[in-house]
Structure formats: C-alpha cells, structure tokens
Write an enzyme that holds these catalytic residues in place. Structure first.
Site, PDB file in Angstrom:
ATOM      1  N   PHE A 225       0.861  -1.185   0.000  1.00  0.00           N
ATOM      2  CA  PHE A 225       0.000   0.000   0.000  1.00  0.00           C
ATOM      3  C   PHE A 225       0.903   1.243   0.000  1.00  0.00           C
ATOM      4  CE2 PHE A 225      -2.835   3.222   1.675  1.00  0.00           C
ATOM      5  CZ  PHE A 225      -4.016   2.944   1.004  1.00  0.00           C
TER       6      PHE A 225
ATOM      7  N   ASP B 127       0.667  -4.747   8.793  1.00  0.00           N
ATOM      8  CA  ASP B 127      -0.426  -3.818   8.550  1.00  0.00           C
ATOM      9  C   ASP B 127      -1.681  -4.666   8.310  1.00  0.00           C
ATOM     10  OD1 ASP B 127      -2.322  -2.031   7.539  1.00  0.00           O
ATOM     11  OD2 ASP B 127      -0.806  -0.764   6.590  1.00  0.00           O
TER      12      ASP B 127
ATOM     13  N   TYR C  30     -11.636   2.640   9.676  1.00  0.00           N
ATOM     14  CA  TYR C  30     -12.787   3.003   8.831  1.00  0.00           C
ATOM     15  C   TYR C  30     -13.147   1.955   7.800  1.00  0.00           C
ATOM     16  CZ  TYR C  30      -8.754   4.737   6.147  1.00  0.00           C
ATOM     17  OH  TYR C  30      -7.538   4.853   5.531  1.00  0.00           O
ATOM     18  N   LYS C  31     -12.375   0.874   7.703  1.00  0.00           N
ATOM     19  CA  LYS C  31     -12.679  -0.157   6.706  1.00  0.00           C
ATOM     20  C   LYS C  31     -13.623  -1.183   7.330  1.00  0.00           C
ATOM     21  CE  LYS C  31      -8.543   0.881   4.094  1.00  0.00           C
ATOM     22  NZ  LYS C  31      -7.098   0.702   3.985  1.00  0.00           N
TER      23      LYS C  31
ATOM     24  N   ARG D  78     -12.528  -3.959  -7.864  1.00  0.00           N
ATOM     25  CA  ARG D  78     -12.410  -4.573  -6.549  1.00  0.00           C
ATOM     26  C   ARG D  78     -13.779  -4.585  -5.862  1.00  0.00           C
ATOM     27  NH1 ARG D  78      -8.701  -1.880  -1.817  1.00  0.00           N
ATOM     28  NH2 ARG D  78     -10.359  -0.349  -1.956  1.00  0.00           N
TER      29      ARG D  78
HETATM   30  C1  LIG Z   1      -6.283   1.839   3.936  1.00  0.00           C
HETATM   31  C2  LIG Z   1      -4.862   1.531   4.238  1.00  0.00           C
HETATM   32  C3  LIG Z   1      -4.032   2.470   4.865  1.00  0.00           C
HETATM   33  C4  LIG Z   1      -4.562   3.859   5.131  1.00  0.00           C
HETATM   34  O1  LIG Z   1      -3.760   4.622   5.929  1.00  0.00           O
HETATM   35  P1  LIG Z   1      -4.320   6.034   6.436  1.00  0.00           P
HETATM   36  O2  LIG Z   1      -3.217   6.582   7.236  1.00  0.00           O
HETATM   37  O3  LIG Z   1      -5.574   5.772   7.189  1.00  0.00           O
HETATM   38  O4  LIG Z   1      -4.658   6.857   5.240  1.00  0.00           O
HETATM   39  C5  LIG Z   1      -2.742   2.097   5.179  1.00  0.00           C
HETATM   40  N1  LIG Z   1      -2.269   0.868   4.867  1.00  0.00           N
HETATM   41  C6  LIG Z   1      -3.046  -0.043   4.237  1.00  0.00           C
HETATM   42  C7  LIG Z   1      -2.497  -1.380   3.920  1.00  0.00           C
HETATM   43  C8  LIG Z   1      -4.358   0.263   3.909  1.00  0.00           C
HETATM   44  O5  LIG Z   1      -5.105  -0.629   3.274  1.00  0.00           O
END
Ligand SMILES: *Cc1c(COP(=O)(O)O)cnc(C)c1O
Length: 403
Positions: A122, A192, A217-218, A362
C-alpha cells in the site's frame, strides 16, 4: 447457485442478524466496505448523545467521565479481533502516523539499519517507511518482490513491514511462517492489518508477532477518517519509545513537567489529545462485532467469494485473487483493461465496488452485512454491464478525484 438458493443461504446464515446492526441505503448493493465500512444503525444516536448531552451539558467534565480512557477502551475492543491482549492495543492517530512511530522506534532501539518491505505494498506504507528511515542516521529502506521477502531478511534487517492482506489482489501472507522467518533472523515484524482486522481470523500472539497497525474506517465500520490503532506485543512495551513523544503518551500528562517521561505500557503510543467524537463512532463500529466469532466470519466471507467467483466469469475479466481461501482476504479483484468505466457503470446500476489503478475492479465482501443474494444480484448486473458493453457510454469515462 440460483437466486432462490442464494436467498435460502441468507435465511440459513447464522450471521444474518448482524445485517440489522447496519443502516444500509435502499437500492444499493454495497461492496466497498473494505474501503469505507457501512454506517452502524447505532452510530447516529450515539453521536447525538456525545454532542448534545456529553459535550453540551457535561462540557470539560466529560474528560473524567470516559473520554480520556477512550483510546484504551477502544483498543481493548479491537484486541479480540486480532488475537491480542486488551493492554496490547490502543486506538490512535492514522495508520500512516502509527507506521511512522513504530518504524522509527524499532530503528532507534537497536543497531540494525535496514527496513524491508514489499514492492507494490500500500503506497502510504512505503512512503512512510521512506520518510522514517530518513529520520534515523544510516537507516535504509529495502523494497523487494513479494516472492523474495523471506529470503531477503538478513543480518542487518531491523524490521520487516508487510501488509497481511494485499489491498489490490487480496493475497494473504501466512502470518505464522513469515513472522517466524523474521524472528529467526533476529529481525522484528510489523503487520499492517488494514484489510484483515474484522475481515479474516487473525491471531497476532499465537504467531508471535511483534507489532501491528490497522485502519478504523474499513471493516471496523468507524466512519470516514476514523482513528487507526496499533499493537505492541507486551514483551516490547517497555523497550520501544514513541518518537512522537507528545504529552498524552507521558507517564503523568497533568503533572505538566518539562521533561518527557514515557507512560508505562501501551499508553506511550498516544501523541496528542484523542479525537473523542471520532473514537465514539469507532466504538459503535466495533459493537457490530459483538458475539461474532472471527473464524465464522471468515468462513462466510469465503463462501461469498466462491459464489462471486463462480458467477463472474466473462471474457476479459481476470480474477487476480487466489482461489485458496487461506491465501486471500475478504475482497475479490479482477483485472480488466476497461476497469474504470465498468466500475462507473456498475455504480450507476447500484452496485458499489471500486477501482484501483491501473486496471483493477475490486469488490469487498463484508460478512457482517453482505448477503448471498447481494452477491448473486451484483454479479448478475456485472454480467449485464459487460455483455451489453454499456460501460462504453461516454459519461462513464469521466475521472474523479477519489477512487
Ligand atoms: C487503507 C490503508 C491504509 C490507510 O492509511 P491512512 O493513514 O488511514 O490513510 C494504510 N495501509 C493499508 C495497507 C491500507 O489498506
């Protein structure tokens, strides 16, 4: 599976009652809960109470009536979803900021200088790692392919930073074996879990994992921009120091001393004043998991996936998510050269998934509220959009800022 069989599968689903914990909009099949979780039905009243009673009437007294404990209380509610002890998790900051804190902390705690991560991770994970190594003299970031991660862990590797479930392909690492490889080489590992927590069964402590971060938030349904969380295994808690040494991570914030003294345990990972409104919404999001077993949740996600995969066979549509349920997360992704307009045409038809550049379609399968009938109908509409090539209409080509 016929439509009747899909409806029957919903009626027999032990998790079906969880769907009523959400306020889902009419006329929409929502397959993007892996990017922004749906609104829990209890959230509006809870937020109204926080604003109109707690804030208005209690004012600053609210801090001693539950607000100040919110990061720990919410962290403890995330813990059972990820196989952690309650005192090993705290809700704080964003996933990006938490990655920074932990990467710098590990580098500062030892002599090794290399942070290892995966090409195609990511973006924020790589961007933050790049910035973090710049803050520590001699440190470097090594980015290798997914296949060569285990072989690349070496004598200088301080930390391996990996995303457990890949945001595009939904490929899932075997947490136990990769963690064991890192530990055997004398390195630490940071997982992560943004696309894992609340989606698949995760057991950080049985894997002996060191550190983890994830989104609120996911799959956790905390609302847009919800606070993130971090995990530090108990054995490291007194050894690692938060480089963002703010007053809320101080042993005694209200002693107002000049010198920083880290709080014992997980509290030191706080930086500034906790976002009480946002933490309240995240707490309501976590309540949607009450009484739900993670293996049962994962099993339902796998069945939804199999139904989707079986019904989404069309020319040009290539599934990039592994067929083995143990090797994937809870979303299904396809490569298609016209993924962008196809996604727009689906949204217009009431099927909300998303697009990931350059060519990925997706669809998130959130077992708490996605049903078999939803998947059946969504794949029916997908088939129709592809067969008619309706996506070729010019309005579907328009770009938007957020995808
Ligand atoms: C959604 C996501 C993030 C988001 O990070 P934010 O700091 O909340 O923007 C980070 N890492 C992964 C793997 C994600 O899927």
């Amino acid at each position: 599976m016929t439509l009747e069989e899909a409806c029957a599968a919903d009626a027999a689903d032990p998790l079906r009652a969880c769907r009523d914990r959400f306020a889902l909009p009419e006329g929409v099949i929502y397959l993007d809960g892996n990017s922004l979780g749906a609104l829990p039905a209890a959230t509006p009243a809870r937020q109204a109470d926080l604003v109109e009673r707690q804030w208005r009437d209690r004012l600053i007294r609210g801090w001693n009536e539950g607000w100040i404990e919110a990061p720990r209380r919410v962290g403890a509610k995330i813990a059972p979803l990820i196989g952690a002890a309650p005192h090993e998790v705290i809700a704080a900051d964003s996933t990006s900021a938490n990655l920074f804190k932990l990467i710098v902390a590990v580098l500062q705690a030892g002599e090794r200088r290399t942070v290892l991560s995966e090409a195609g991770n990511f973006p924020t994970d790589l961007h933050v790692a790049e910035g973090a190594v710049r803050c520590v003299p001699g440190a470097r970031l090594e980015i290798v392919t997914r296949e060569s991660i285990a072989a690349s862990i070496g004598a200088d590797t301080a930390l391996v930073v990996l995303t457990h479930v890949h945001y595009k392909t939904a490929q899932r690492y075997d947490m136990k074996s990769i963690t064991a490889a890192a530990l055997a080489a004398g390195a630490m590992i940071l997982w992560d879990l943004s696309h894992s927590a609340g989606a698949v069964a995760v057991d950080l402590n049985s894997a002996d994992a060191d550190l983890a971060v994830g989104c609120g938030y996911k799959y956790l349904n905390g609302g847009p921009g919800a606070p993130a969380w971090l995990f530090v295994a108990e054995r490291h808690q007194d050894r690692l120091a938060n480089p963002l040494s703010g007053w809320m991570g101080h042993a005694q914030p209200f002693a107002f001393t000049d010198a920083y003294e880290p709080a014992p345990g997980i509290d030191r990972w706080l930086c500034g004043t906790p976002p009480v409104l946002a933490l309240s919404a995240l707490e309501a999001g976590l309540a949607t998991f009450d009484g739900v077993s993670m293996p049962a949740l994962e099993a339902k996600g796998a069945r939804l996936f199999d139904l989707f995969a079986a019904r989404a066979a069309a020319p040009g549509l290539e599934c990039v998510t592994p067929a083995d349920p143990a090797a994937r997360g809870s979303h299904i992704s396809f490569r298609h050269p016209h993924a962008w307009p196809i996604n727009n045409a689906l949204i217009e038809a009431g099927v909300i998934g998303d697009f990931r550049a350059p060519d990925i379609l997706r669809f998130g399968l959130t077992p708490l509220y996605t049903g078999y009938e939803d998947v059946w109908r969504a794949t029916e509409i997908l088939g129709e959009v592809l067969a008619t090539e309706r996506w070729r209409e010019s309005r579907f080509a328009e770009r938007s800022r957020v995808t």
